[in-house]
Structure formats: C-alpha cells, structure tokens
Design an enzyme around this catalytic site. Sequence first.
Site, mmCIF file in Angstrom:
data_model
loop_
_atom_site.group_PDB
_atom_site.id
_atom_site.type_symbol
_atom_site.label_atom_id
_atom_site.label_comp_id
_atom_site.label_asym_id
_atom_site.label_seq_id
_atom_site.Cartn_x
_atom_site.Cartn_y
_atom_site.Cartn_z
ATOM 1 N N CYS A 90 0.837 -1.203 0.000
ATOM 2 C CA CYS A 90 0.000 0.000 0.000
ATOM 3 C C CYS A 90 0.873 1.254 0.000
ATOM 4 C CB CYS A 90 -0.909 0.020 1.227
ATOM 5 S SG CYS A 90 -2.010 -1.403 1.367
ATOM 6 N N ASP A 508 43.400 6.730 4.741
ATOM 7 C CA ASP A 508 44.364 7.727 5.181
ATOM 8 C C ASP A 508 45.156 7.132 6.354
ATOM 9 O OD1 ASP A 508 45.555 10.304 5.539
ATOM 10 O OD2 ASP A 508 44.191 10.637 7.205
ATOM 11 N N ASP A 698 39.656 11.007 8.240
ATOM 12 C CA ASP A 698 39.211 11.613 9.499
ATOM 13 C C ASP A 698 38.093 12.621 9.291
ATOM 14 O OD1 ASP A 698 40.498 13.762 8.404
ATOM 15 O OD2 ASP A 698 42.187 13.752 9.782
ATOM 16 N N ASP A 702 40.379 15.018 4.463
ATOM 17 C CA ASP A 702 40.138 14.036 3.410
ATOM 18 C C ASP A 702 38.761 14.170 2.777
ATOM 19 O OD1 ASP A 702 42.660 12.640 3.809
ATOM 20 O OD2 ASP A 702 41.803 12.000 5.702
#
Length: 814
Positions: A90, A508, A698, A702
């Site tokens: 529905c 990283d 972090d 980045d």
Amino acid sequence: MVKKTYHISGFDCGNCAAKTERHLNTKEFIESATLDFAANKLYISYKEEAISVDELKKVIKEVESDPLDIYELGLVKKVYHISGFDCGNCAAKAERHINTKENVESATLDFAANKLYITYNGNAWSLVELKKVIAEVEDDPLTIYEEGTQNKKNQKQPIFTKNMWFILGRVIFATIATLVCVFLLGKAEYNWLRFGIYLAVYAVIGYDILWKVILHIKNRTNPLDHNLLITTAAIGAFTLCVIQFTNWDKYGEHVIHYLSSDYAIAMDHAMDAMMVIILFQIGRIIEAVATNKSKAAVMSAVELRVDTANLITEEGIKVVTPEELEVGQKILVKVGELIPVDGQVIDGEAQVDTSSLTGEFVPVIAKKEDKVFSGCLIKQGQITVLVKKIYADSTVSKIIELITSGGEKKSKADEFIAKFGRLYTPIVVLVAILVMLVAGLVRQTGDGWMDAVYEGLEILVTGCPCAIVISVPLAYFAAIGLSSKNGIVIKGASFLDQLFNLGVVVTDKTGTLTKGSFSIQHIKPNGIDEEELLANLYVVEALSNHPIGKAICHGLNLKKIAAEVTDFEEIAGFGVECKYKGKHILAGSTKMMKKYDIAYEEATEVGAVIYVAVDNKYLGYVVLSDEIKENAQEMVRLLHKEKIDVVLLTGDHDENAIDISNKLGIDRYHSELLPEQKTVILEQEIAASKKTVAFVGDGINDAPSIIRSDVGIAMGGIGSDIAVENADIVIMNDDPAKIYDAVKISKIARHTAVFNIIFSLFVKVAVAVLVVMHEFVPSFPEIPMYVAVLADTGLTVVMVLNSLAVLYRKVKRK
C-alpha cells in the site's frame, strides 16, 4: 529563451567545474552556461525548452564522473511522518501515485521508518492537500504530519492503533455470526437466510478491502494487489455458494452435514468466503502488531533524545525541553540522566557511558574543561555543563536524523521489490486463471469446474506479496538500527548494498590508522642516563611552537624553566637552540648537528628523530612517531579475510609509509601525497576495481576523497560536524575494525532480505502446488482455504519477525 538556476556541488576541484562549464557551452540547446564553483551555482540559459535534472546529469557525466549533487533552485524539500498503512505494498502504491503529480520532482516513502520525503517543484502541498492526494489511492486511516512539528510523545510508534481495535471488533462480530450460521442455522431450510447473513456480515468486515479495489479502479491506478486478490477470492466463494444453493439436489450433501437426526452444521462456500476475510483481517492485525513492534524496537535502539534538561538560573533549577536551551547557558546533569546537548564541563566530575554513540561500554571520566556530547548517560556523579551547541546542532540530533532519514536512499533490494510487486501480482492472477481453465478442461464436469475455480481462488489468496514487500525493507531498516547500536551511523540502505560489494578500502594514515598525535617512542642516550637527556630536551623545546616541540612537551608544566631560557632561536629545517643556566643546548635534525660540527650517532629507527647536544657535546637522540591505533592491524586482518584489499594513501614520508604498511600488512601504499593527489589515486583504484571502493579518513582534510569514493567513511565522528556531513558512513569512535563490523552488518541485511524473498516464494509455490495436486490426483487431500490465508498473512508475520531479529544479531569478529 528559458533561464534556470541549479545548485551543483561535489566537484573535486575548480578545474573539474571549469571543464564542465565548457562542455555545457558546446551543447546546441544551451545558449549560455556559467558555473560558480565557489557558490555551488550553475546558471543555464536554454534556447528553447529546459531539460530535466536527470538529463542535465547525463550531459555532465559525459566529462565528469564526480558524484555530483544537482537540483534546481526553487525546489522545496519536505520530510513527513506517515504511518497507518496496512502493508508495504500500500505504501509503495502511494509513493508511485505521488510521483505522478506534476509539481512533485521526486517522492520516496520509507514504510519501515514511517517517513515520506517529497521534493516539490514549486510550492509545497499543505497537509490537507497531501492527504487528499494519497486518499486517491489509499483509504487507510493515516497519521501524517511534517517532521519537527510534533512533540516526542506524538512521535512514538504505537503498537496497537485505534484502527486495529476497530478491525478486531469487526472480526469478533464476524466470527460470532459465522459460528451462529454454521452451528445454529445449519439445516437446509435456513440456506438463503444463512447466505443473507453472511453477505451482510461480509459488508461489515470486508467493506474496507472492497472499497480499496473500487478506489484503485476509479482513479485508474493499478488495482492488482492483495486487496483485489482477497476480494476476488471472497466473491468467487459467494458465487460458488449461489451455484450450490440453486442446484441443491446435486450439491446438498456437500453443504449440510448431519451430526444427528436433529442436529446439522453448514459448511458451504459462503462460510469459506467469511473465513478468508476473517483470517485475512486477523492476519492484518498480527502483521501490523509485529511490524509496529519491529519499528518501535529499531527506533528505541537509536533513540538518544532527552525529554527535559535542568537549566541553572538565578532562581534555581528550571526544567525545560532541550530545544529551549541556548548557547552559553548552564545545565546540571545528574546520575542516571542523559546529556541533552553538546557542551563543556565547568564543574563536577562524572562517569559517562558513551556506548549510545560509540558502541563502547567502558565509561569515561568527564571532568572540568572536558567536552561532553548529547545522548551519553551519566553513570556516576554529576556535572555542570556549559551549553556549546543548541539541540538542533548537537550530536544526538544529527545522528537520529541520519539514521531515521536513511530510507530516502533505498537499497537495491528495495528497488527490486518495488518492481517485483508490480509484476508479481499480475503473474499470480494469470496463474490462478490458468489453473482454473486447465483443471476445469481436464474434468469437464460441473463439479470439476467448481473445484477448479475454488482452487484458483486459493492460489489468489496464497499469492499475495505482502510477506516480501514488508519484510525486505524492514531487514535493511533493522540493519541500520544494529549499526547504530554498534557505534556506526549508516546514512541509507543503499550504502549497505555498497558495503556488501566492497572490494577495496583506501585509507588515510594520520587519525585513521594512527592516533594522530606524536609522542616519544624511542630514547637513545649517549653516555648519560635517559632522564638527563630528556631534561635537556624539555628545556630547549619549552618555547617551541613547532608541532614536534609541542608533542615533546605535551602535558608538562615548563613555565618556570621557560622563564629562565634565553637566546631561544627556532631555525626552520634545522631545529631549536637556546641558553639555559650558562649552557648552550641544541635539539634538531642532522642538519643542526652538522651545522655545529658535532659528531653524532645516526638513528636507525623510523620516525621523527631529534638529536640533542649541550655545549657541542652529543647527548643522544629521541624518536617521535604517531602511535598506531590498537585495532588498525585487526582491521586489515579482518578485511583480508573478506578478500578486501587495503590501500594506504598518506602525505607522510616514504620510510614511514613503508614501516606502517609492513607492520599492518597493507597491500599497497602511496606516500608524500597532497590531498588532490590522493583523489587522483583513488580514482585510479575505482577505475581498476569492479567492486565498491571505500575511502576512510578523518572527515576533515580528506573530504574530497570521502566525497569522491563509492562509499565515504569518516573515523571518529563523535562531535565532528565535517565528518557527519561529508561521509556516507560515520564510525563514532576511533576503532578502525568497525569498518569490518559495518561490512558484516551489510551481509546480515542482504542475507536476511534474500532469505525472506526465497523462503516466501518457496512457501507460496509449495502451497500452490499442493492446491493443484488435488485437482490432478483425486486421492490427494483437498487443501482448505485457511491454509492459503496462512501462506499469506501467517507467512508475513514470520518474515517480519525474521527481519526484526537482525536488530538483535551479534557482530562477531573472527
């Protein structure tokens, strides 16, 4: 000429944006295009008609593969709470219907989370208008309001609604009436009275199902859903009953069963019709209870919100809601209470349970000057907190919004089910018709045709798709709740699919695999003890502003020593020197030693080496390095077990990259990179891999790589606005192994969804085969209608509970 203004963001760099602008200006249908990279704006003048946003994205994709966010400015986005649908089918039908409206750019309805996301191309509808649009295809008694306009009590998921009580009352009435017809009106002379009562009772218990079918036909929407299947089955059964009664001499013995000379019971097809509706409505109630319990359980797993806060005023403590708090006010948080907003401790000390955010159950000590975050529990003590963020900007508010709004990004399984639901029901209807025709033609008798029709009706009931349509999205919804319990925020079911296909994790180094803070790891004195070497090092670094100097002196009170330091000089690339109590102290690199012709011992350890000398006499060296996180090696090991490669990208020196890669077992590395160079290498990994490529960082430096990757993962998201905004997945503590946990949860969600689909189809096909077996093997027992109903609503309940079980699964690290 038609002018349009768009929001456009997600470019890796200004050069990419400039390239896109030039490409757009080469198109014949565009008069001019200007892209403002800094403001995230795109201005286009079309020669004739404007193209759609989807078409614009395709044009841009010809030169740019960046995952861009593009929408026409002037669009209005609204998020609504919506609940009360009978089933996921529905809800899907309502979603499709809303998307047909001209002023709706896009609409997504998340049945599991009770959320409706609508992007309007112009003015937004009022609630009255929205309800009227939905009422064109669904007459369920829905609760709809715009998110944020209701208090928390109104937002709680009800387990048993008023409508369910109403349905239950009708079920009880219909059951009593059916028992009266079977046991008290069983004799032949009551046949048509009994039939009339059944018909009247059906109007009471089944009117809502019948009305939905009429509504769908009236508004020209696809009526082929479970409501039509059940209605067809009931009407078919009533029709067979009429045939029996009008041919009483032939079928009487199949209807009236004499248990004694004076006592008879009636087992006619009208009773079958009533049983279909009664069992279907009972199933709806049980199904709704199970679904609501599942939703409530998931939401309670991520419910970190606080109802009240203790505001400190001049008159004393005043109890207010968290939304009333302002930055700079002071609040008191006592033992057993949740911290309502982000802030800083200005008085007191307490043990704080951060497990609601990080998944870690070891309490931390919060004392003066420490930051504290909303949603964390005070286990011991009490603290006075200075409010640093209003509730809307606090950690808990953002996390709840991310988790509960994740349904806007649907999984591939959800998308498959949406298409499956539209095709599956017509197939079931065709199969039922074929069974009726083939079985009837095989026997070619009146009785044979009646049995064939009855069995076709059973296949219609069995074939309802609710078990699949409800349980699959609920499995992903529960998986997002399980992630939250483990300190992982996943911003949508689609990212669970991406994690399931994860092939490469690009990471990283600093702040991700390492703690991001330098400390002394090795001390190598020359003819003196370690204490004397360090004492001279602390003196010469006492006034240093260099990160390494600050790392050496971190946590030490050197104010008295610094006051006696004279002739301090910091020489870039060399080191520092000073005079202290008549001594000339040097500390720095090999360049500093060579400058003063000091003989020194070359360090063999990897890291930042600081050589120390006093009055041109070499005293030794210390080595500082960034400490590897406790579970970094565990992350690499676990990902390798899943056949996932790990790639290191770092701006650090090559020798440090080699060292950490060897220690952790990383597959390949790239060192001495600038942020834009990381993005280039990431794109190379994406191009080379046939699977998903994730980037882990972090969340601050980045950001470009996090945005560019298939899945961006931010580490240490607690309190980090940038991490929460940019990443698709946020690890709320600094545990790298949580990446593996997220992969495992994605597999739990996928396997549960696939099991629900396969098992549901198996049960339905098996029951359908058993129904048909009686037609072609007369000795095989006839399958009663209630078995078909159990294969629909009963199966749905089981599948919903199986999806709910995802929330309670343990994520084990092998």
